[in-house]
Design a protein around this motif. Sequence first.
Motif, mmCIF file in Angstrom:
data_model
loop_
_atom_site.group_PDB
_atom_site.id
_atom_site.type_symbol
_atom_site.label_atom_id
_atom_site.label_comp_id
_atom_site.label_asym_id
_atom_site.label_seq_id
_atom_site.Cartn_x
_atom_site.Cartn_y
_atom_site.Cartn_z
ATOM 1 N N GLU A 59 -0.217 -3.900 -2.278
ATOM 2 C CA GLU A 59 0.677 -4.390 -3.577
ATOM 3 C C GLU A 59 0.861 -3.706 -4.500
ATOM 4 O OE1 GLU A 59 1.225 -8.134 -3.911
ATOM 5 O OE2 GLU A 59 0.955 -8.094 -1.558
ATOM 6 N N ASP A 60 -0.327 -2.769 -5.020
ATOM 7 C CA ASP A 60 0.172 -1.744 -5.895
ATOM 8 C C ASP A 60 1.293 -0.961 -5.826
ATOM 9 O OD1 ASP A 60 -1.849 -3.068 -7.365
ATOM 10 O OD2 ASP A 60 -3.321 -1.338 -7.032
ATOM 11 N N LEU A 61 1.295 -0.557 -4.905
ATOM 12 C CA LEU A 61 2.596 0.542 -4.130
ATOM 13 C C LEU A 61 3.756 -0.451 -4.440
ATOM 14 C CD1 LEU A 61 1.111 2.598 -1.631
ATOM 15 C CD2 LEU A 61 1.452 3.275 -4.189
ATOM 16 N N GLN A 62 3.945 -1.722 -3.892
ATOM 17 C CA GLN A 62 5.088 -2.519 -3.853
ATOM 18 C C GLN A 62 5.572 -2.845 -5.224
ATOM 19 O OE1 GLN A 62 4.222 -5.603 -1.254
ATOM 20 N NE2 GLN A 62 6.023 -5.121 0.035
ATOM 21 N N GLY A 63 4.527 -3.406 -5.875
ATOM 22 C CA GLY A 63 4.967 -4.059 -7.134
ATOM 23 C C GLY A 63 5.177 -2.932 -8.537
ATOM 24 N N GLY A 64 4.685 -1.690 -7.947
ATOM 25 C CA GLY A 64 4.495 -0.512 -8.992
ATOM 26 C C GLY A 64 6.009 0.188 -9.343
ATOM 27 N N THR A 65 6.996 0.037 -8.425
ATOM 28 C CA THR A 65 8.199 0.729 -8.599
ATOM 29 C C THR A 65 8.624 1.198 -10.138
ATOM 30 O OG1 THR A 65 9.686 -1.278 -8.459
ATOM 31 C CG2 THR A 65 9.139 -0.091 -6.378
ATOM 32 N N ALA A 66 8.224 0.495 -11.161
ATOM 33 C CA ALA A 66 8.756 0.534 -12.445
ATOM 34 C C ALA A 66 7.679 1.636 -13.001
ATOM 35 C CB ALA A 66 8.906 -0.366 -13.415
ATOM 36 N N GLN A 67 6.610 1.921 -12.353
ATOM 37 C CA GLN A 67 5.623 2.647 -12.753
ATOM 38 C C GLN A 67 5.120 3.759 -11.993
ATOM 39 O OE1 GLN A 67 2.687 -0.476 -13.638
ATOM 40 N NE2 GLN A 67 3.113 -0.526 -15.646
ATOM 41 N N PRO A 68 5.905 4.676 -11.795
ATOM 42 C CA PRO A 68 5.613 5.891 -10.647
ATOM 43 C C PRO A 68 4.399 6.497 -10.805
ATOM 44 C CG PRO A 68 7.573 6.440 -11.952
ATOM 45 C CD PRO A 68 7.192 5.197 -12.369
ATOM 46 N N VAL A 140 3.960 5.823 3.403
ATOM 47 C CA VAL A 140 2.796 5.038 3.440
ATOM 48 C C VAL A 140 2.820 3.495 3.909
ATOM 49 C CG1 VAL A 140 0.788 4.050 1.767
ATOM 50 C CG2 VAL A 140 1.907 6.384 1.133
ATOM 51 N N PHE A 141 3.981 3.136 3.636
ATOM 52 C CA PHE A 141 4.164 1.815 4.257
ATOM 53 C C PHE A 141 4.385 1.735 5.737
ATOM 54 C CE2 PHE A 141 5.494 0.510 -0.021
ATOM 55 C CZ PHE A 141 4.608 -0.393 -0.567
ATOM 56 N N ALA A 142 5.091 2.737 6.034
ATOM 57 C CA ALA A 142 5.194 2.813 7.701
ATOM 58 C C ALA A 142 3.968 3.156 8.269
ATOM 59 C CB ALA A 142 6.195 4.326 7.989
ATOM 60 N N LEU A 143 2.847 3.675 7.688
ATOM 61 C CA LEU A 143 1.738 3.994 8.432
ATOM 62 C C LEU A 143 0.918 2.661 8.213
ATOM 63 C CD1 LEU A 143 -0.483 5.441 9.320
ATOM 64 C CD2 LEU A 143 -1.196 6.324 7.210
ATOM 65 N N TRP A 144 0.858 1.919 7.120
ATOM 66 C CA TRP A 144 0.149 0.900 6.699
ATOM 67 C C TRP A 144 0.695 -0.315 7.772
ATOM 68 C CZ3 TRP A 144 -4.095 -1.028 5.425
ATOM 69 C CH2 TRP A 144 -4.524 -2.312 4.803
ATOM 70 N N GLU A 145 1.986 -0.537 8.020
ATOM 71 C CA GLU A 145 2.346 -1.411 8.980
ATOM 72 C C GLU A 145 1.911 -1.224 10.026
ATOM 73 O OE1 GLU A 145 6.643 -1.509 8.514
ATOM 74 O OE2 GLU A 145 6.510 -2.029 6.537
ATOM 75 N N ARG A 146 1.827 -0.066 10.661
ATOM 76 C CA ARG A 146 1.392 0.188 12.061
ATOM 77 C C ARG A 146 -0.281 0.202 12.314
ATOM 78 N NH1 ARG A 146 2.096 5.608 14.449
ATOM 79 N NH2 ARG A 146 1.498 4.564 16.190
ATOM 80 N N LEU A 147 -1.081 0.419 11.188
ATOM 81 C CA LEU A 147 -2.406 0.133 11.100
ATOM 82 C C LEU A 147 -2.799 -1.557 11.303
ATOM 83 C CD1 LEU A 147 -3.501 2.518 8.428
ATOM 84 C CD2 LEU A 147 -4.301 2.653 10.942
ATOM 85 N N LEU A 148 -1.880 -2.226 10.627
ATOM 86 C CA LEU A 148 -2.144 -3.599 10.379
ATOM 87 C C LEU A 148 -1.804 -4.366 11.888
ATOM 88 C CD1 LEU A 148 -0.617 -4.883 7.176
ATOM 89 C CD2 LEU A 148 -3.042 -4.494 7.754
ATOM 90 N N GLU A 149 -0.845 -3.802 12.428
ATOM 91 C CA GLU A 149 -0.217 -4.180 13.820
ATOM 92 C C GLU A 149 -1.455 -3.780 15.068
ATOM 93 O OE1 GLU A 149 3.295 -2.749 14.594
ATOM 94 O OE2 GLU A 149 4.265 -3.729 13.043
ATOM 95 N N ALA A 150 -2.113 -2.719 14.863
ATOM 96 C CA ALA A 150 -2.953 -2.275 15.952
ATOM 97 C C ALA A 150 -4.484 -2.542 15.579
ATOM 98 C CB ALA A 150 -2.924 -0.637 16.016
ATOM 99 N N PHE A 151 -4.762 -3.006 14.445
ATOM 100 C CA PHE A 151 -6.139 -3.434 14.132
ATOM 101 C C PHE A 151 -6.439 -4.519 14.938
ATOM 102 C CE2 PHE A 151 -9.788 -4.253 11.760
ATOM 103 C CZ PHE A 151 -10.428 -2.829 11.587
ATOM 104 N N PRO A 152 -7.581 -4.509 15.630
ATOM 105 C CA PRO A 152 -8.131 -5.506 16.515
ATOM 106 C C PRO A 152 -8.768 -6.817 15.674
ATOM 107 C CG PRO A 152 -9.914 -3.602 16.434
ATOM 108 C CD PRO A 152 -8.738 -3.278 15.647
ATOM 109 N N GLY A 153 -8.269 -8.019 16.113
ATOM 110 C CA GLY A 153 -8.524 -8.951 15.214
ATOM 111 C C GLY A 153 -7.703 -9.150 14.179
#
Length: 195
Positions: A59-68, A140-153
């Motif tokens: 969320e911080d990465l998504q919402g922080g585009t104005a604060q690199p 980072v987002f590409a990796l995070w999406e893959r982790l969420l999809e693959a995580f059991p449960g």
Amino acid sequence: MTPDPAGPAPAPTTAVRTARDIAVLPAVRAGHSLPAARAVEAWTTAAWLMLAEGRAYAEDLQGGTAQPQMQQAAKLRFLEQLADIDNRLAGREPVADEHCLAMALEYGLRELVDATGEQLADIFALHEEFGADTCHVDGVFALWERLLEAFPGELPDRLVAEGQRDMLCTLRVWARLARAVGLDIGFLATHMKAA
């Protein structure tokens, strides 16, 4: 088919390609397991850290585009968090927070993803000058999406209103799981207080 007025989609960056190509949860897929009680504690802790800490960093990465600069700091902390989760899933004692980044870059990750330190540096765009006016987070987002999809449960999103109900259901499931192997779910208390 009409051509896209914006033109073709840009080719994925090397960070995105790397994030898409590395194996996710390789040890689990290969049959690596811990004794039951240790596995329940490790996976439940990993799940909590991903849904509480991981989602917050995303969320911080998504919402922080104005604060690199803030994004750059969040990116580093996110990588440290993933290194901590990786250690826990391997059954190792977690290292102190201040060593997680160095350990990840030196030894890579092997449980969450099969990635070298060099690949992690590429995914997290660590080549960028710290304090610059831009921050690349596409890998980072590409990796995070893959982790969420693959995580059991399920990893409910506790940051949205409907996620609160799902979070309570998930905690009940985890408590039952812990009791089944002779654990008290209280081992999560420290992590919950920190979130």
